[in-house]
Design a protein around this motif. Structure first.
Motif, PDB file in Angstrom:
ATOM      1  N   ASP A 175     -51.786 -15.468   7.635  1.00 45.32           N
ATOM      2  CA  ASP A 175     -53.040 -14.776   7.322  1.00 45.32           C
ATOM      3  C   ASP A 175     -52.814 -13.268   7.247  1.00 45.32           C
ATOM      4  O   ASP A 175     -53.294 -12.590   6.334  1.00 45.32           O
ATOM      5  N   SER A 176     -52.073 -12.736   8.191  1.00 44.84           N
ATOM      6  CA  SER A 176     -51.806 -11.300   8.226  1.00 44.84           C
ATOM      7  C   SER A 176     -50.966 -10.855   7.037  1.00 44.84           C
ATOM      8  O   SER A 176     -51.260  -9.839   6.395  1.00 44.84           O
ATOM      9  N   LEU A 177     -49.928 -11.614   6.729  1.00 50.25           N
ATOM     10  CA  LEU A 177     -49.047 -11.252   5.620  1.00 50.25           C
ATOM     11  C   LEU A 177     -49.790 -11.304   4.291  1.00 50.25           C
ATOM     12  O   LEU A 177     -49.600 -10.443   3.423  1.00 50.25           O
ATOM     13  N   ARG A 178     -50.646 -12.304   4.121  1.00 50.54           N
ATOM     14  CA  ARG A 178     -51.424 -12.395   2.893  1.00 50.54           C
ATOM     15  C   ARG A 178     -52.392 -11.218   2.774  1.00 50.54           C
ATOM     16  O   ARG A 178     -52.538 -10.631   1.697  1.00 50.54           O
ATOM     17  N   ALA A 179     -53.022 -10.855   3.892  1.00 47.45           N
ATOM     18  CA  ALA A 179     -53.961  -9.733   3.879  1.00 47.45           C
ATOM     19  C   ALA A 179     -53.256  -8.417   3.540  1.00 47.45           C
ATOM     20  O   ALA A 179     -53.874  -7.519   2.940  1.00 47.45           O
ATOM     21  N   LYS A 180     -51.973  -8.311   3.902  1.00 55.09           N
ATOM     22  CA  LYS A 180     -51.222  -7.090   3.622  1.00 55.09           C
ATOM     23  C   LYS A 180     -50.640  -7.065   2.208  1.00 55.09           C
ATOM     24  O   LYS A 180     -50.030  -6.068   1.806  1.00 55.09           O
ATOM     25  N   GLY A 181     -50.799  -8.170   1.471  1.00 55.90           N
ATOM     26  CA  GLY A 181     -50.410  -8.194   0.069  1.00 55.90           C
ATOM     27  C   GLY A 181     -48.993  -8.602  -0.233  1.00 55.90           C
ATOM     28  O   GLY A 181     -48.526  -8.437  -1.373  1.00 55.90           O
ATOM     29  N   TYR A 182     -48.292  -9.158   0.740  1.00 60.03           N
ATOM     30  CA  TYR A 182     -46.937  -9.624   0.467  1.00 60.03           C
ATOM     31  C   TYR A 182     -46.953 -10.828  -0.472  1.00 60.03           C
ATOM     32  O   TYR A 182     -47.846 -11.676  -0.392  1.00 60.03           O
ATOM     33  N   ARG A 183     -45.957 -10.895  -1.344  1.00 61.57           N
ATOM     34  CA  ARG A 183     -45.725 -12.110  -2.123  1.00 61.57           C
ATOM     35  C   ARG A 183     -44.794 -12.992  -1.298  1.00 61.57           C
ATOM     36  O   ARG A 183     -43.710 -12.570  -0.924  1.00 61.57           O
ATOM     37  N   MET A 184     -45.258 -14.216  -1.023  1.00 58.61           N
ATOM     38  CA  MET A 184     -44.514 -15.097  -0.131  1.00 58.61           C
ATOM     39  C   MET A 184     -43.970 -16.296  -0.905  1.00 58.61           C
ATOM     40  O   MET A 184     -44.689 -16.926  -1.682  1.00 58.61           O
ATOM     41  N   HIS A 185     -42.696 -16.577  -0.665  1.00 60.61           N
ATOM     42  CA  HIS A 185     -41.995 -17.626  -1.394  1.00 60.61           C
ATOM     43  C   HIS A 185     -41.326 -18.553  -0.384  1.00 60.61           C
ATOM     44  O   HIS A 185     -40.520 -18.120   0.424  1.00 60.61           O
ATOM     45  N   MET A 186     -41.680 -19.810  -0.429  1.00 61.50           N
ATOM     46  CA  MET A 186     -41.083 -20.793   0.475  1.00 61.50           C
ATOM     47  C   MET A 186     -39.701 -21.191  -0.043  1.00 61.50           C
ATOM     48  O   MET A 186     -39.547 -21.555  -1.212  1.00 61.50           O
ATOM     49  N   CYS A 187     -38.704 -21.110   0.818  1.00 65.99           N
ATOM     50  CA  CYS A 187     -37.325 -21.458   0.454  1.00 65.99           C
ATOM     51  C   CYS A 187     -36.842 -22.560   1.400  1.00 65.99           C
ATOM     52  O   CYS A 187     -36.657 -22.313   2.598  1.00 65.99           O
ATOM     53  N   SER A 188     -36.637 -23.759   0.857  1.00 61.83           N
ATOM     54  CA  SER A 188     -36.392 -24.913   1.718  1.00 61.83           C
ATOM     55  C   SER A 188     -35.359 -25.859   1.125  1.00 61.83           C
ATOM     56  O   SER A 188     -35.291 -26.049  -0.083  1.00 61.83           O
ATOM     57  N   ASN A 189     -34.578 -26.479   2.019  1.00 65.58           N
ATOM     58  CA  ASN A 189     -33.670 -27.563   1.637  1.00 65.58           C
ATOM     59  C   ASN A 189     -34.339 -28.926   1.734  1.00 65.58           C
ATOM     60  O   ASN A 189     -33.709 -29.941   1.487  1.00 65.58           O
TER      61      ASN A 189
END
Length: 234
Positions: free
Chosen positions: A118-132
């Motif tokens: 929630d905090s990261l989204r509010a700060k405007g970061y682009r978030m990318h899930m990286c998973s095996n």
């Protein structure tokens, strides 16, 4: 402090409580297959499963074994300790399907994960899930735990054609996300796959040391022992 625009986030056991959810799912599987007929002590089955699973995922990350081999072998090994249990590939696949369905329905998150997102989204970061993790399971888990809509991009090794820590996984991740190594931070709990792989790809790293009996074995950009501490960095 360095400014980041993009975050590469590991999913399993960084945000999603994969181990905790899988413990529940494995107990459910034991009941579904009535494994008490073959294991007078259920702990034997559970211990042998986790032993096999840990070893096989390490080998899978290194590209030493295939997904299909992992799926069968992580059940074949513990089943072999069952008294009178006929272990066939078909039975292992049946167990795998049940287990993965059980896992994918579980919503449990690592402590602080939702608050962090929630905090990261509010700060405007682009978030990318990286998973095996496996494609069909990861999307179900994302929806079960409610984190799907937080991510700009879902980057899976099966789509990339390479597992973390292979640098080609990260090359694919940059290509599909539009992120740049100089302004991207990799966050993950697995030092070998998440952190070393990202370092080799030129990223800053935040090692989430969930069980901090030992510090990071080599220098990292950031090391935290709780997700809350990431808010002091980002």
């Amino acid at each position: 402090m360095k400014t980041y625009t993009d975050l590469f986030l590991d999913f399993d056991d960084t945000l999603y409580d994969t181990h905790g959810n899988a413990v529940i799912a494995l107990h459910e599987l034991f009941d579904q297959l009535r494994l008490d007929r073959y294991f007078p002590d259920p702990q034997v089955f559970h211990d042998e499963y986790w032993k096999a699973n840990m070893e096989l995922w390490k080998r899978y990350a290194k590209g030493e074994i295939t997904r299909d081999y992992l799926i069968v072998e992580r059940f074949r090994r513990p089943f072999s300790f069952g008294q009178g249990l006929e272990v066939t590939e078909a039975y292992c696949l049946e167990a795998s399907d049940l287990f993965l369905d059980n896992c994918a329905s579980k919503p449990g998150l690592v402590e602080g994960a939702r608050e962090l997102m929630d905090s990261l989204r509010a700060k405007g970061y682009r978030m990318h899930m990286c998973s095996n993790g496996f494609h069909e399971v990861q999307y179900k888990k994302l929806r079960a735990c409610g984190l799907y809509d937080y991510f700009t991009t879902i980057i899976l090794s099966e789509n990339a054609g390479y597992n973390k820590p292979d640098p080609r996984f990260f090359e694919y991740a940059f290509r599909v996300s539009g992120a740049s190594p100089g302004t991207t931070l990799m966050i993950g709990d697995n030092f070998d796959t998440d952190i070393l792989g990202a370092q080799q790809a030129g990223l800053d790293t935040a090692f989430f040391n969930r069980f901090p009996d030992y510090p990071a074995p080599q220098p990292v950009t950031h090391e935290v022992t709780s997700l809350k501490q990431l808010l002091d960095i980002l």
